[in-house]
Design a protein around this motif. Structure first.
Motif, PDB file in Angstrom:
ATOM      1  N   LEU A 212      17.702  85.966 -66.509  1.00 59.15           N
ATOM      2  CA  LEU A 212      16.971  86.044 -67.406  1.00 59.15           C
ATOM      3  C   LEU A 212      15.356  86.576 -66.862  1.00 59.15           C
ATOM      4  O   LEU A 212      14.924  87.342 -66.508  1.00 59.15           O
ATOM      5  N   SER A 213      14.737  85.598 -65.669  1.00 57.71           N
ATOM      6  CA  SER A 213      14.137  85.402 -65.017  1.00 57.71           C
ATOM      7  C   SER A 213      13.971  87.220 -64.017  1.00 57.71           C
ATOM      8  O   SER A 213      12.955  87.969 -63.594  1.00 57.71           O
ATOM      9  N   PHE A 214      15.341  87.283 -63.355  1.00 58.97           N
ATOM     10  CA  PHE A 214      15.031  88.326 -62.532  1.00 58.97           C
ATOM     11  C   PHE A 214      15.102  89.626 -63.222  1.00 58.97           C
ATOM     12  O   PHE A 214      14.943  90.154 -62.448  1.00 58.97           O
ATOM     13  N   VAL A 215      15.855  89.570 -63.974  1.00 61.31           N
ATOM     14  CA  VAL A 215      16.075  90.796 -65.102  1.00 61.31           C
ATOM     15  C   VAL A 215      15.161  91.154 -65.817  1.00 61.31           C
ATOM     16  O   VAL A 215      14.964  92.630 -65.749  1.00 61.31           O
ATOM     17  N   LEU A 216      14.293  90.369 -65.837  1.00 59.66           N
ATOM     18  CA  LEU A 216      12.847  90.558 -67.410  1.00 59.66           C
ATOM     19  C   LEU A 216      11.899  90.953 -65.321  1.00 59.66           C
ATOM     20  O   LEU A 216      10.778  91.127 -65.997  1.00 59.66           O
ATOM     21  N   ALA A 217      12.013  90.717 -64.138  1.00 59.12           N
ATOM     22  CA  ALA A 217      10.993  90.397 -63.380  1.00 59.12           C
ATOM     23  C   ALA A 217      10.465  91.932 -63.368  1.00 59.12           C
ATOM     24  O   ALA A 217       8.959  92.011 -62.728  1.00 59.12           O
ATOM     25  N   SER A 218      11.638  92.423 -62.927  1.00 60.19           N
ATOM     26  CA  SER A 218      10.721  94.256 -62.986  1.00 60.19           C
ATOM     27  C   SER A 218      10.042  94.804 -64.214  1.00 60.19           C
ATOM     28  O   SER A 218       9.131  95.506 -63.467  1.00 60.19           O
ATOM     29  N   PRO A 219      10.585  94.718 -65.552  1.00 51.29           N
ATOM     30  CA  PRO A 219       8.646  95.373 -65.956  1.00 51.29           C
ATOM     31  C   PRO A 219       7.965  95.228 -66.285  1.00 51.29           C
ATOM     32  O   PRO A 219       7.061  94.907 -66.930  1.00 51.29           O
ATOM     33  N   VAL A 220       7.818  92.822 -65.520  1.00 51.21           N
ATOM     34  CA  VAL A 220       6.835  92.331 -65.524  1.00 51.21           C
ATOM     35  C   VAL A 220       6.247  92.925 -65.035  1.00 51.21           C
ATOM     36  O   VAL A 220       4.345  93.124 -64.672  1.00 51.21           O
ATOM     37  N   SER A 221       6.417  92.946 -63.320  1.00 51.03           N
ATOM     38  CA  SER A 221       5.741  94.078 -62.432  1.00 51.03           C
ATOM     39  C   SER A 221       5.687  95.277 -62.873  1.00 51.03           C
ATOM     40  O   SER A 221       4.370  95.435 -62.413  1.00 51.03           O
ATOM     41  N   VAL A 222       5.461  96.206 -63.577  1.00 46.73           N
ATOM     42  CA  VAL A 222       5.985  97.434 -63.822  1.00 46.73           C
ATOM     43  C   VAL A 222       4.160  97.420 -64.772  1.00 46.73           C
ATOM     44  O   VAL A 222       3.303  98.251 -64.703  1.00 46.73           O
ATOM     45  N   LEU A 223       4.267  96.332 -65.675  1.00 47.92           N
ATOM     46  CA  LEU A 223       2.625  95.852 -66.948  1.00 47.92           C
ATOM     47  C   LEU A 223       1.975  95.609 -66.264  1.00 47.92           C
ATOM     48  O   LEU A 223       0.846  96.027 -65.666  1.00 47.92           O
ATOM     49  N   GLN A 224       2.017  94.907 -64.657  1.00 46.98           N
ATOM     50  CA  GLN A 224       0.842  94.059 -63.851  1.00 46.98           C
ATOM     51  C   GLN A 224       0.746  95.023 -62.969  1.00 46.98           C
ATOM     52  O   GLN A 224      -0.466  95.207 -63.128  1.00 46.98           O
ATOM     53  N   ARG A 225       1.109  96.153 -62.695  1.00 45.07           N
ATOM     54  CA  ARG A 225       0.743  97.441 -61.671  1.00 45.07           C
ATOM     55  C   ARG A 225      -0.557  98.457 -62.757  1.00 45.07           C
ATOM     56  O   ARG A 225      -1.065  99.184 -62.261  1.00 45.07           O
ATOM     57  N   VAL A 226      -0.310  98.228 -63.700  1.00 42.70           N
ATOM     58  CA  VAL A 226      -1.848  99.131 -64.721  1.00 42.70           C
ATOM     59  C   VAL A 226      -1.964  98.454 -65.347  1.00 42.70           C
ATOM     60  O   VAL A 226      -2.610  98.719 -66.965  1.00 42.70           O
ATOM     61  N   ARG A 227      -2.607  97.420 -64.575  1.00 39.59           N
ATOM     62  CA  ARG A 227      -3.640  96.095 -65.247  1.00 39.59           C
ATOM     63  C   ARG A 227      -3.617  95.412 -66.271  1.00 39.59           C
ATOM     64  O   ARG A 227      -4.612  94.935 -66.580  1.00 39.59           O
ATOM     65  N   VAL A 228      -2.104  95.228 -66.955  1.00 39.53           N
ATOM     66  CA  VAL A 228      -2.017  93.991 -67.482  1.00 39.53           C
ATOM     67  C   VAL A 228      -2.014  92.976 -67.194  1.00 39.53           C
ATOM     68  O   VAL A 228      -1.344  92.422 -66.397  1.00 39.53           O
TER      69      VAL A 228
END
Length: 669
Positions: free
Chosen positions: A50-66
């Protein structure tokens, strides 16, 4: 005779034996630990995936300063909210289906009767069953003349008293209290909720501590090359994340299509079967078949006719190939990186350890192991065991088949290669490299004379099998589907692609090239050199230059002057090894005395790695041409035949072409 005990003779044998025993003990310990601790390892494995699956959404949110913590917690909670929603939906659908099942009994009975009617009443199996029942009754009958089983006499009723009527007794449990009722409701939910909580905690901490976990893995893998190891692990993590996320999206789309199709058909609980199809599709090969079995069985029970069954079967037959053969290659490639045998073995192994959840996790877990094996040197054996990369390179397969005296498989691989590259490319990139492996074994005294002769004879048979092929670059309309051949084509793509060389017609050849064998290929030292000469001679024949081959014994002082040289215009000396340049120089001198008019070419079949000292020695030997590949040698031969027209076109400079025009006159004695 008592069997002899084999005792290791050297320290290396003892070390190998100890290593094998230690590896076996370690494997037993790991398997036992995974089985005994499955209550812990299953949640951990699910959390990692699940961490591999959710890593991409987390990275997207971090790129928008979350902030990372907010992004991780938000994504994890959202994902598990979806999971819980799907779970509640599945439970609702199951309850509804269980309530409707008694209504389908009449339909099933009527279909059974209709099937019996189609088969003409009592079938063969029914008649056999009836016969077995009759035989059973006969066996249960008592023997003739034997007394019946004794029957206990009725109890006497003394003094004519009235019979006693038994008093019914009923045991009543006290009403459970509120605490007991709450416990009965919560008890079945404790284990799933505890597992879910462990998974949530692990996923959150893995996503928050990604860099720290990566650094620890680098330390375990070896920190002597930080740049390479870091790049490899980042690449592996990115690939796994994209693979699992894309696979989740594709399987979710598959389940959505199946659910929508079943709803349109009218199958009850279509949402349930769509979710089940999405989940089971993670199981390779048989997942879709299992997912189709449930709605097919339900279609038989629901529909009085057979139209729903046929429509459901057509739905799965159409959707599964469309997703597997069209959508998946466009989204994440044609393969997960696993060999088919590895998929079956991993599914069996993880199912035996962890049950049904192991069957679903088998492929993702094995993909993780293979990716680690490709990027971590100490774990490379995992890639060899489970990966889809060829275990042997095309050159190694060629050499192995030549050693075994079986050219059939090598011919099949060559024909696959020729779908995308030319014949001379195959000989240079596969056959000659395979013979170089044989030369390396010969240099370390690992090949005896009988093996050398066997390799030469097998190469001769192999070349004869390819005698009908042409040396032209194919159009690529029929790409190869063979993994080993695809690897060879990929390696050959880095080499220069020459323009298709012309096929010379006999009537346009100069008079000195119209003999029975104007090209004479002579092996330099061994039968391996002779095998290479056989391959080059076949290329010459393909391009209209008749060639014949002589063995290495032809270069001896006693035999060279008995060599048949009538009609020879060019001699090619074939060598796979440049370890003794002086021998090459002496051979050229002998041939120069024997054939003063002929061109002499030295073929050092080493690719671009010809040693500088060997080239200098050959230049001093007064050889006319030097070639390091078969393609280059073929070009030189064609240029020698038609230097005015072909010299510049095949890549010769003006000086070389002029030298070839002058050669026949300058060698007259």
């Amino acid at each position: 005779m008592r069997p002899k005990l084999v005792v290791p003779q050297t320290s290396e044998d003892v070390a190998s034996l100890v290593g094998a025993v230690a590896l076996a003990i370690l494997a037993v310990i790991i398997v036992t630990t995974l089985y005994v601790g499955r209550e812990i390892f299953v949640p951990v494995a699910l959390a990692i995936l699940l961490s591999f699956v959710l890593a991409s959404p987390v990275s997207v949110l971090q790129r928008v300063r979350v902030p990372r913590v907010v992004a991780v917690v938000g994504v994890v909670l959202f994902a598990f909210a979806i999971i819980f929603a799907l779970g509640s939906l599945i439970a609702t659908q199951l309850n509804r289906l269980a309530g409707d099942l008694p209504r389908y009994q009449t339909t099933i009975q009527s279909k059974i009767q209709s099937v019996r009617g189609i088969t003409g009443g009592s079938s063969t199996l029914e008649r056999a069953a009836g016969m077995l029942q009759d035989l059973g009754k006969e066996l249960d009958k008592p023997k003739a003349g034997s007394p019946d089983k004794p029957v206990a006499p009725p109890l006497a009723n003394p003094l004519g008293a009235r019979p006693v009527t038994p008093v019914p007794v009923e045991v009543l449990q006290p009403d459970p209290g509120a605490l007991e009722s709450l416990r009965s409701v919560i008890a079945p939910l404790v284990s799933p909720l505890a597992t879910t909580g462990i998974i949530v905690i692990f996923v959150i901490f893995i996503l928050i501590q990604r860099e720290d976990l990566r650094n620890r893995l680098i330390r375990l893998a070896g920190s002597h090359d930080l740049q390479r190891t870091t790049a490899a692990l980042d690449d592996a993590a990115g690939r796994l994340s994209r693979l699992f996320l894309n696979q989740l999206l594709v399987n979710a789309g598959f389940g959505l299509l199946i659910g929508a199709g079943l709803w349109l058909i009218g199958t009850p609980s279509a949402v349930l079967w769509g979710i089940l199809a999405a989940v089971l599709r993670f199981v390779p090969y048989i997942g879709s078949v299992i997912a189709a079995a449930f709605p097919l069985a339900l279609a038989v029970a629901v529909d009085p006719g057979w139209s729903m069954l046929a429509s459901t079967a057509v739905l799965f037959v159409v959707v599964e190939p469309a997703v597997g053969q069209v959508i998946e290659p466009m989204v994440y490639g044609r393969s997960t990186g696993l060999s088919p045998v590895a998929v079956v073995v991993s599914a069996t192994f993880w199912t035996a350890l962890w049950g049904p959840i192991g069957l679903v996790l088998a492929t993702p877990l094995t993909v993780c192991l293979v990716v680690l094996g490709r990027h971590v040197e100490r774990l490379a054996f995992l890639d060899v065991m489970f990966g889809d990369r060829p275990a042997l390179s095309p050159a190694e397969i060629f050499y192995q088949r030549m050693l075994a005296g079986d050219p059939t498989e090598a011919t099949e691989k060559a024909e696959e290669f020729l779908k995308e590259r030319s014949l001379s490319s195959y000989y240079d990139e596969v056959a000659i490299k395979g013979l170089q492996l044989a030369q390396a074994d010969l240099d370390r005294d690992a090949l005896d004379q009988s093996r050398l002769v066997k390799i030469r004879d097998t190469v001769l048979e192999f070349v004869n099998d390819l005698s009908g092929q042409t040396d032209q670059e194919p159009t690529g309309e029929r790409p190869t589907s063979d993994a080993e051949t695809a690897a060879a084509v990929e390696a050959a793509a880095a080499e220069p692609v020459y323009a298709d060389l012309p096929i010379l017609q006999r009537d346009e050849l100069p008079i000195e090239w119209k003999g029975d064998s104007p090209v004479l290929c002579i092996a330099g030292r061994t039968e391996l050199d002779e095998a290479a000469a056989i391959i080059f001679a076949q290329l010459c024949n393909v391009h209209g230059l008749r060639a014949r081959v002589a063995g290495p014994e032809a270069l001896s002082t006693n035999n060279i002057f008995r060599l048949e040289t009538e009609g020879v215009a060019l001699v090619c000396l074939s060598y796979l090894n440049t370890a003794n340049p002086a021998q090459i120089r002496y051979a050229v001198r002998r041939l120069r005395r024997k054939l003063p008019r002929a061109l002499i070419m030295v073929g050092l079949w080493t690719g671009t790695d010809t040693a500088e000292g060997a080239v200098t020695t050959i230049d001093n030997s007064k050889a006319d041409m030097l070639a390091s590949t078969l393609q280059e040698a073929t070009r030189l031969c064609i240029a020698a035949v038609r230097p005015d027209r072909e010299g510049m076109r095949v890549g010769l400079d003006a000086e070389s072409a002029a030298a070839m025009r002058m050669k026949p006159a300058s060698n007259q004695r």
